[in-house]
Design a protein around this motif. Structure first.
Motif, PDB file in Angstrom:
ATOM      1  N   ASP A 333       0.827  -1.204   0.000  1.00  0.00           N
ATOM      2  CA  ASP A 333       0.000   0.000   0.000  1.00  0.00           C
ATOM      3  C   ASP A 333       0.864   1.259   0.000  1.00  0.00           C
ATOM      4  OD1 ASP A 333      -2.371   1.333  -0.122  1.00  0.00           O
ATOM      5  OD2 ASP A 333      -3.161   0.569   1.764  1.00  0.00           O
ATOM      6  N   PHE A 334       0.296   2.361  -0.490  1.00  0.00           N
ATOM      7  CA  PHE A 334       0.980   3.651  -0.404  1.00  0.00           C
ATOM      8  C   PHE A 334      -0.058   4.759  -0.433  1.00  0.00           C
ATOM      9  CE2 PHE A 334       0.556   3.453  -5.018  1.00  0.00           C
ATOM     10  CZ  PHE A 334       0.468   4.774  -5.433  1.00  0.00           C
ATOM     11  N   LEU A 335       0.361   5.930  -0.018  1.00  0.00           N
ATOM     12  CA  LEU A 335      -0.523   7.090  -0.058  1.00  0.00           C
ATOM     13  C   LEU A 335       0.267   8.331  -0.435  1.00  0.00           C
ATOM     14  CD1 LEU A 335       0.028   8.894   2.733  1.00  0.00           C
ATOM     15  CD2 LEU A 335      -1.299   7.071   3.766  1.00  0.00           C
ATOM     16  N   ILE A 336      -0.470   9.345  -0.860  1.00  0.00           N
ATOM     17  CA  ILE A 336       0.099  10.627  -1.253  1.00  0.00           C
ATOM     18  C   ILE A 336      -0.491  11.690  -0.336  1.00  0.00           C
ATOM     19  CG2 ILE A 336       0.244  12.350  -3.101  1.00  0.00           C
ATOM     20  CD1 ILE A 336       0.009  10.021  -5.102  1.00  0.00           C
ATOM     21  N   SER A 337       0.352  12.562   0.200  1.00  0.00           N
ATOM     22  CA  SER A 337      -0.144  13.622   1.076  1.00  0.00           C
ATOM     23  C   SER A 337      -1.102  14.521   0.303  1.00  0.00           C
ATOM     24  CB  SER A 337       1.019  14.439   1.641  1.00  0.00           C
ATOM     25  OG  SER A 337       1.753  15.077   0.603  1.00  0.00           O
ATOM     26  N   LEU A 338      -2.033  15.133   1.022  1.00  0.00           N
ATOM     27  CA  LEU A 338      -3.086  15.903   0.367  1.00  0.00           C
ATOM     28  C   LEU A 338      -2.558  17.085  -0.432  1.00  0.00           C
ATOM     29  CD1 LEU A 338      -5.846  15.882   3.137  1.00  0.00           C
ATOM     30  CD2 LEU A 338      -5.949  14.782   0.899  1.00  0.00           C
ATOM     31  N   ASP A 339      -1.375  17.583  -0.074  1.00  0.00           N
ATOM     32  CA  ASP A 339      -0.791  18.691  -0.834  1.00  0.00           C
ATOM     33  C   ASP A 339       0.088  18.203  -1.982  1.00  0.00           C
ATOM     34  OD1 ASP A 339       1.324  17.680   0.587  1.00  0.00           O
ATOM     35  OD2 ASP A 339       1.746  19.517   1.710  1.00  0.00           O
ATOM     36  N   ASP A 340       0.098  16.886  -2.216  1.00  0.00           N
ATOM     37  CA  ASP A 340       0.856  16.267  -3.314  1.00  0.00           C
ATOM     38  C   ASP A 340       2.361  16.482  -3.194  1.00  0.00           C
ATOM     39  OD1 ASP A 340      -1.377  15.189  -4.559  1.00  0.00           O
ATOM     40  OD2 ASP A 340      -1.705  16.942  -5.838  1.00  0.00           O
ATOM     41  N   ARG A 341       2.843  16.697  -1.982  1.00  0.00           N
ATOM     42  CA  ARG A 341       4.282  16.901  -1.794  1.00  0.00           C
ATOM     43  C   ARG A 341       5.016  15.601  -1.498  1.00  0.00           C
ATOM     44  NH1 ARG A 341       5.858  21.066   2.555  1.00  0.00           N
ATOM     45  NH2 ARG A 341       7.895  20.678   1.579  1.00  0.00           N
ATOM     46  N   TYR A 342       4.339  14.675  -0.803  1.00  0.00           N
ATOM     47  CA  TYR A 342       5.035  13.479  -0.337  1.00  0.00           C
ATOM     48  C   TYR A 342       4.283  12.206  -0.714  1.00  0.00           C
ATOM     49  CZ  TYR A 342       7.615  16.832   2.481  1.00  0.00           C
ATOM     50  OH  TYR A 342       8.380  17.895   2.885  1.00  0.00           O
ATOM     51  N   LEU A 343       5.059  11.173  -0.960  1.00  0.00           N
ATOM     52  CA  LEU A 343       4.536   9.836  -1.203  1.00  0.00           C
ATOM     53  C   LEU A 343       5.132   8.906  -0.151  1.00  0.00           C
ATOM     54  CD1 LEU A 343       4.155   8.017  -4.593  1.00  0.00           C
ATOM     55  CD2 LEU A 343       5.380   6.881  -2.737  1.00  0.00           C
ATOM     56  N   TYR A 344       4.282   8.086   0.455  1.00  0.00           N
ATOM     57  CA  TYR A 344       4.711   7.129   1.475  1.00  0.00           C
ATOM     58  C   TYR A 344       4.313   5.731   1.017  1.00  0.00           C
ATOM     59  CZ  TYR A 344       4.635  11.376   4.372  1.00  0.00           C
ATOM     60  OH  TYR A 344       4.827  12.644   4.866  1.00  0.00           O
ATOM     61  N   PHE A 345       5.266   4.786   1.037  1.00  0.00           N
ATOM     62  CA  PHE A 345       4.888   3.424   0.683  1.00  0.00           C
ATOM     63  C   PHE A 345       5.498   2.410   1.640  1.00  0.00           C
ATOM     64  CE2 PHE A 345       8.612   3.977  -2.240  1.00  0.00           C
ATOM     65  CZ  PHE A 345       9.381   2.878  -1.870  1.00  0.00           C
ATOM     66  N   VAL A 346       4.866   1.237   1.651  1.00  0.00           N
ATOM     67  CA  VAL A 346       5.247   0.155   2.550  1.00  0.00           C
ATOM     68  C   VAL A 346       6.067  -0.879   1.787  1.00  0.00           C
ATOM     69  CG1 VAL A 346       4.393  -1.727   3.994  1.00  0.00           C
ATOM     70  CG2 VAL A 346       3.184   0.467   3.963  1.00  0.00           C
ATOM     71  N   ASN A 347       7.270  -1.162   2.277  1.00  0.00           N
ATOM     72  CA  ASN A 347       8.044  -2.316   1.827  1.00  0.00           C
ATOM     73  C   ASN A 347       7.666  -3.478   2.738  1.00  0.00           C
ATOM     74  OD1 ASN A 347       9.737  -1.667  -0.396  1.00  0.00           O
ATOM     75  ND2 ASN A 347      10.971  -0.397   0.939  1.00  0.00           N
ATOM     76  N   TRP A 348       6.717  -4.263   2.304  1.00  0.00           N
ATOM     77  CA  TRP A 348       6.101  -5.242   3.200  1.00  0.00           C
ATOM     78  C   TRP A 348       7.096  -6.296   3.679  1.00  0.00           C
ATOM     79  CZ3 TRP A 348       2.612  -9.932   2.481  1.00  0.00           C
ATOM     80  CH2 TRP A 348       1.767 -10.080   3.576  1.00  0.00           C
ATOM     81  N   LEU A 349       7.913  -6.815   2.775  1.00  0.00           N
ATOM     82  CA  LEU A 349       8.864  -7.857   3.171  1.00  0.00           C
ATOM     83  C   LEU A 349      10.086  -7.288   3.876  1.00  0.00           C
ATOM     84  CD1 LEU A 349       8.789 -10.337   0.139  1.00  0.00           C
ATOM     85  CD2 LEU A 349       7.688 -10.575   2.368  1.00  0.00           C
ATOM     86  N   HIS A 350      10.527  -6.105   3.488  1.00  0.00           N
ATOM     87  CA  HIS A 350      11.685  -5.498   4.148  1.00  0.00           C
ATOM     88  C   HIS A 350      11.314  -4.896   5.500  1.00  0.00           C
ATOM     89  CE1 HIS A 350      14.226  -4.942   0.211  1.00  0.00           C
ATOM     90  NE2 HIS A 350      13.886  -6.192   0.449  1.00  0.00           N
ATOM     91  N   GLY A 351      10.029  -4.633   5.697  1.00  0.00           N
ATOM     92  CA  GLY A 351       9.569  -4.162   6.997  1.00  0.00           C
ATOM     93  C   GLY A 351       9.799  -2.694   7.267  1.00  0.00           C
ATOM     94  N   ASP A 352       9.764  -1.851   6.227  1.00  0.00           N
ATOM     95  CA  ASP A 352       9.941  -0.421   6.458  1.00  0.00           C
ATOM     96  C   ASP A 352       8.932   0.389   5.659  1.00  0.00           C
ATOM     97  OD1 ASP A 352      11.155   0.512   3.788  1.00  0.00           O
ATOM     98  OD2 ASP A 352      12.589  -1.036   4.351  1.00  0.00           O
ATOM     99  N   VAL A 353       8.763   1.645   6.059  1.00  0.00           N
ATOM    100  CA  VAL A 353       7.915   2.603   5.358  1.00  0.00           C
ATOM    101  C   VAL A 353       8.812   3.716   4.843  1.00  0.00           C
ATOM    102  CG1 VAL A 353       5.997   4.232   5.550  1.00  0.00           C
ATOM    103  CG2 VAL A 353       5.931   2.078   6.834  1.00  0.00           C
TER     104      VAL A 353
END
Length: 365
Positions: A333-353
């Motif tokens: 999964d991933f999301l984009i901040s409402l101001d379109d400045r940042y993207l956050y995603f999950v590395n599910w197997l590596h265990g980090d965001v």
């Protein structure tokens, strides 16, 4: 994977009476006119999280957990309620609301019901969050037989509310688990099965997530795999056998005509979550390719067609005693901040965001 939906506390008795409860309650209907306006809204005080037992060996029903997000509350950060589903072996997956900012401007629309598709059982649960937001209740069950009889669809995944008041749900196959039977289900505002959204003969090869952008008259969907493959657990051989996808599907909106298919190749294996930028004037978005562990940007060309490029790559880790000598990050999964400045995603197997600045979508940093 559990998914979450957010719900703020009541703004006031008045706001509840004119638009329902939560951060999306307004006299102009649910949601906000712009993403920036949404950023200035009240913070959420509750979050709803789907919790599943599939694969644990426990024959218990999945449940919806309510978590207190109010830092001034004595139960802050705690699970304050669990709503078990009436059946077992559902695998609750994504969740969505019955109305949202797509319905902004319609004072009759209320963000009240949470829609919970069950990936494996093909049930769709409708949860009432208005009567008691801290302890939501089951409102309705859309039965698999009704969905299959009227549409031939099964394995529901992503739900989105539409400006019409309808609910659109991506379905990943037919009742036998064949990907060829996948498509998009439409429910009316009372959660009755209406039919399919896409035009006859315009179903994608595989289904998963989708996102629509009305200003560009476009909907883009992604491609996971055939239910007959993934419901028994992931088998790498099934990728070579052609039971998993690597395409994005470009539809006309709201007509449901498949206009273009983008082949992401080996750099885009198992494209899952799909997000346009929040700014409705922008003609670009991203999709996370799980197995390739790449973030792919899709965009409209000067000719009016759509294209793609890899903009983020997660390097695999060397491991032992695993199915491969190198382990991909497996972007889920991933999301984009409402101001379109940042993207956050999950590395599910590596265990980090991971966080990236996407002010220049072509070159995230």
């Amino acid at each position: 994977m559990a998914t979450a939906a957010v719900e703020s506390g009541l703004l006031s008795d008045k706001s509840r009476s004119v638009g329902g409860n939560g951060c999306c309650a307004h006299k102009n209907g649910p949601g906000y006119a712009t993403p920036i306006e949404a950023m200035s809204g009240p913070k959420e005080s509750l979050i709803y999280v789907t919790c599943v037992y599939n694969g644990t060996g426990k024959q218990k029903p999945d449940y919806l957990a309510t978590i207190d997000l109010d830092p001034n509350s004595p139960t802050y950060s705690k699970v304050i309620h669990r709503l078990p589903m009436p059946y077992v072996s559902d695998e609750l997956h994504h969740s969505g609301w019955n109305s949202c900012s797509s319905c902004h401007g319609d004072p009759s629309a209320v963000r009240r019901f949470l829609v919970l598709p069950s990936l494996l059982s093909s049930r769709i649960y409708v949860i009432d969050t208005e009567k008691n937001p801290r302890a939501p209740q089951l409102h309705k069950v859309v039965k698999p037989a009704d969905i299959e009889q009227k549409t031939g669809l099964a394995f529901p995944h992503t739900s989105h509310c539409l400006a019409s008041g309808e609910i659109m749900v991506s379905c990943l196959g037919d009742k036998d688990g064949n990907a060829a039977g996948n498509g998009f289900l439409l429910l009316d505002s009372e959660f009755n099965v209406k039919g399919r959204w896409e035009k006859p003969g315009h179903s994608p090869a595989f289904g998963y997530d989708f996102w629509y952008q009305p200003r560009h008259k476009t909907m883009i969907s992604s491609s996971w795999g055939a239910p007959c493959a993934f419901r028994g657990g992931f088998n790498l051989q099934h990728v070579s056998d052609g039971l998993y996808g690597r395409h994005l599907n470009v539809y006309s909106w709201p007509d449901g005509e498949l206009k273009q298919t983008l082949d992401l190749g080996d750099t885009g294996l198992l494209p899952l979550e799909t997000r346009f930028l929040h700014d409705p004037s922008k003609d670009t978005g991203f999709v996370g390719s799980a197995l390739s562990s790449n973030m792919v940007r899709f965009f409209k060309t000067s000719e009016g067609s759509w294209d793609h490029e890899v903009v983020i790559s997660v390097q695999p880790l060397k491991v032992k005693n695993w199915i491969l000598p190198e382990m991909p990050g497996l972007i889920t999964d991933f999301l984009i901040s409402l101001d379109d400045r940042y993207l956050y995603f999950v590395n599910w197997l590596h265990g980090d965001v991971r966080q990236y600045n996407i002010e220049d979508p072509k070159k995230p940093v």
